[in-house]
Design a protein around this motif. Sequence first.
Motif, mmCIF file in Angstrom:
data_model
loop_
_atom_site.group_PDB
_atom_site.id
_atom_site.type_symbol
_atom_site.label_atom_id
_atom_site.label_comp_id
_atom_site.label_asym_id
_atom_site.label_seq_id
_atom_site.Cartn_x
_atom_site.Cartn_y
_atom_site.Cartn_z
ATOM 1 N N SER A 74 0.828 -1.204 0.000
ATOM 2 C CA SER A 74 0.000 0.000 0.000
ATOM 3 C C SER A 74 0.866 1.259 0.000
ATOM 4 C CB SER A 74 -0.931 0.007 1.200
ATOM 5 O OG SER A 74 -0.184 0.094 2.383
ATOM 6 N N THR A 75 0.278 2.317 -0.505
ATOM 7 C CA THR A 75 0.968 3.608 -0.543
ATOM 8 C C THR A 75 0.963 4.202 0.857
ATOM 9 O OG1 THR A 75 0.091 3.929 -2.761
ATOM 10 C CG2 THR A 75 0.975 5.857 -1.654
ATOM 11 N N PRO A 76 2.126 4.668 1.320
ATOM 12 C CA PRO A 76 2.155 5.251 2.662
ATOM 13 C C PRO A 76 1.294 6.515 2.737
ATOM 14 C CG PRO A 76 4.369 5.253 1.659
ATOM 15 C CD PRO A 76 3.422 4.672 0.670
ATOM 16 N N ASP A 77 0.681 6.680 3.866
ATOM 17 C CA ASP A 77 -0.119 7.881 4.125
ATOM 18 C C ASP A 77 0.851 9.046 4.292
ATOM 19 O OD1 ASP A 77 -1.503 9.961 5.600
ATOM 20 O OD2 ASP A 77 -3.072 8.496 5.991
ATOM 21 N N PRO A 78 0.565 10.193 3.668
ATOM 22 C CA PRO A 78 1.471 11.339 3.804
ATOM 23 C C PRO A 78 1.614 11.831 5.255
ATOM 24 C CG PRO A 78 -0.389 11.871 2.349
ATOM 25 C CD PRO A 78 -0.551 10.452 2.784
ATOM 26 N N ALA A 79 0.685 11.480 6.102
ATOM 27 C CA ALA A 79 0.747 11.921 7.501
ATOM 28 C C ALA A 79 1.540 10.959 8.388
ATOM 29 C CB ALA A 79 -0.661 12.094 8.062
ATOM 30 N N ASP A 80 2.013 9.848 7.824
ATOM 31 C CA ASP A 80 2.670 8.825 8.636
ATOM 32 C C ASP A 80 3.857 9.339 9.449
ATOM 33 O OD1 ASP A 80 0.879 6.842 8.057
ATOM 34 O OD2 ASP A 80 2.182 5.771 6.648
ATOM 35 N N THR A 105 4.397 12.318 10.619
ATOM 36 C CA THR A 105 3.879 13.146 11.719
ATOM 37 C C THR A 105 3.215 12.268 12.769
ATOM 38 O OG1 THR A 105 3.542 14.955 10.152
ATOM 39 C CG2 THR A 105 2.426 15.124 12.289
ATOM 40 N N VAL A 106 2.444 11.286 12.320
ATOM 41 C CA VAL A 106 1.792 10.355 13.255
ATOM 42 C C VAL A 106 2.847 9.641 14.086
ATOM 43 C CG1 VAL A 106 0.456 8.214 13.412
ATOM 44 C CG2 VAL A 106 -0.299 10.051 11.885
ATOM 45 N N ARG A 107 3.890 9.164 13.437
ATOM 46 C CA ARG A 107 4.974 8.471 14.149
ATOM 47 C C ARG A 107 5.578 9.387 15.218
ATOM 48 N NH1 ARG A 107 7.475 7.617 10.101
ATOM 49 N NH2 ARG A 107 6.691 5.558 9.569
ATOM 50 N N LEU A 110 4.229 12.003 16.684
ATOM 51 C CA LEU A 110 3.258 12.246 17.757
ATOM 52 C C LEU A 110 3.073 11.017 18.639
ATOM 53 C CD1 LEU A 110 0.622 14.381 15.844
ATOM 54 C CD2 LEU A 110 2.080 15.129 17.732
ATOM 55 N N MET A 111 3.117 9.834 18.048
ATOM 56 C CA MET A 111 2.980 8.605 18.843
ATOM 57 C C MET A 111 4.163 8.425 19.792
ATOM 58 S SD MET A 111 0.065 7.198 18.089
ATOM 59 C CE MET A 111 0.157 5.502 18.575
ATOM 60 N N LEU A 112 5.283 9.034 19.469
ATOM 61 C CA LEU A 112 6.445 8.990 20.354
ATOM 62 C C LEU A 112 6.404 10.085 21.416
ATOM 63 C CD1 LEU A 112 9.248 8.238 17.733
ATOM 64 C CD2 LEU A 112 8.209 6.642 19.352
ATOM 65 N N VAL A 113 5.936 11.268 21.029
ATOM 66 C CA VAL A 113 5.967 12.389 21.970
ATOM 67 C C VAL A 113 4.819 12.339 22.982
ATOM 68 C CG1 VAL A 113 4.653 14.150 20.674
ATOM 69 C CG2 VAL A 113 6.521 14.836 22.147
ATOM 70 N N MET A 114 3.651 11.847 22.575
ATOM 71 C CA MET A 114 2.495 11.870 23.481
ATOM 72 C C MET A 114 2.728 11.080 24.775
ATOM 73 S SD MET A 114 0.339 14.013 22.330
ATOM 74 C CE MET A 114 -1.175 13.678 23.182
ATOM 75 N N PRO A 115 3.252 9.855 24.721
ATOM 76 C CA PRO A 115 3.500 9.150 25.994
ATOM 77 C C PRO A 115 4.501 9.881 26.895
ATOM 78 C CG PRO A 115 3.523 7.600 24.174
ATOM 79 C CD PRO A 115 3.484 8.977 23.573
ATOM 80 N N ARG A 116 5.515 10.494 26.288
ATOM 81 C CA ARG A 116 6.469 11.265 27.100
ATOM 82 C C ARG A 116 5.768 12.453 27.761
ATOM 83 N NH1 ARG A 116 10.039 11.219 22.386
ATOM 84 N NH2 ARG A 116 9.715 13.477 22.296
ATOM 85 N N LEU A 117 4.934 13.134 26.994
ATOM 86 C CA LEU A 117 4.208 14.289 27.508
ATOM 87 C C LEU A 117 3.274 13.889 28.649
ATOM 88 C CD1 LEU A 117 3.398 17.285 27.227
ATOM 89 C CD2 LEU A 117 1.765 16.573 25.495
ATOM 90 N N VAL A 118 2.502 12.847 28.436
ATOM 91 C CA VAL A 118 1.579 12.381 29.473
ATOM 92 C C VAL A 118 2.355 11.939 30.714
ATOM 93 C CG1 VAL A 118 -0.110 10.579 30.057
ATOM 94 C CG2 VAL A 118 -0.266 11.784 27.866
ATOM 95 N N GLY A 119 3.468 11.249 30.505
ATOM 96 C CA GLY A 119 4.298 10.817 31.631
ATOM 97 C C GLY A 119 4.813 11.988 32.444
#
Length: 150
Positions: free
Chosen positions: A2-8, A10-12, A14-23
Amino acid sequence: MSTPDPADDTVRELMLVMPRLVGRIKRLPLPEQLRTLDLAPRHLSLLSLLLLDGPQTVSQLAESLSVAPTTVSLIVSELSRKGVLERREDDADRRRRIIDISSGSRPAISQWLSPGARAWRQALGPLTPAQRRMFVDTLLAYESAFTSAD
């Protein structure tokens, strides 16, 4: 394949920063005076509004929090019994009650919530009003998408 989503990318990120932020947020030390109060996110939102915007009526708080006035009344009653909030008559309309943080609790609540407000001001300060609005709208859309996935 499949063609990668152009937002991938950014999603990656954010998926890394959000747990750090919540922690980091979860590790904010709760002032001694507030530790026994069993505060939940609903309390945090209401206390933040009162700290940032000052005394308000139950209806105003309910509208800002997007909840029913009865929900706010329950939270206010709970926090009033614990001495965190106080209710007083509205001088303009004696039937209404104005809700505020009690003078004895204000320093501890300010100490607890001010670092987050300062961090948001620092992060959002360089943005234009339209960019800030887009950021908030994006977080709200994320919350909505996350909630509908439940």
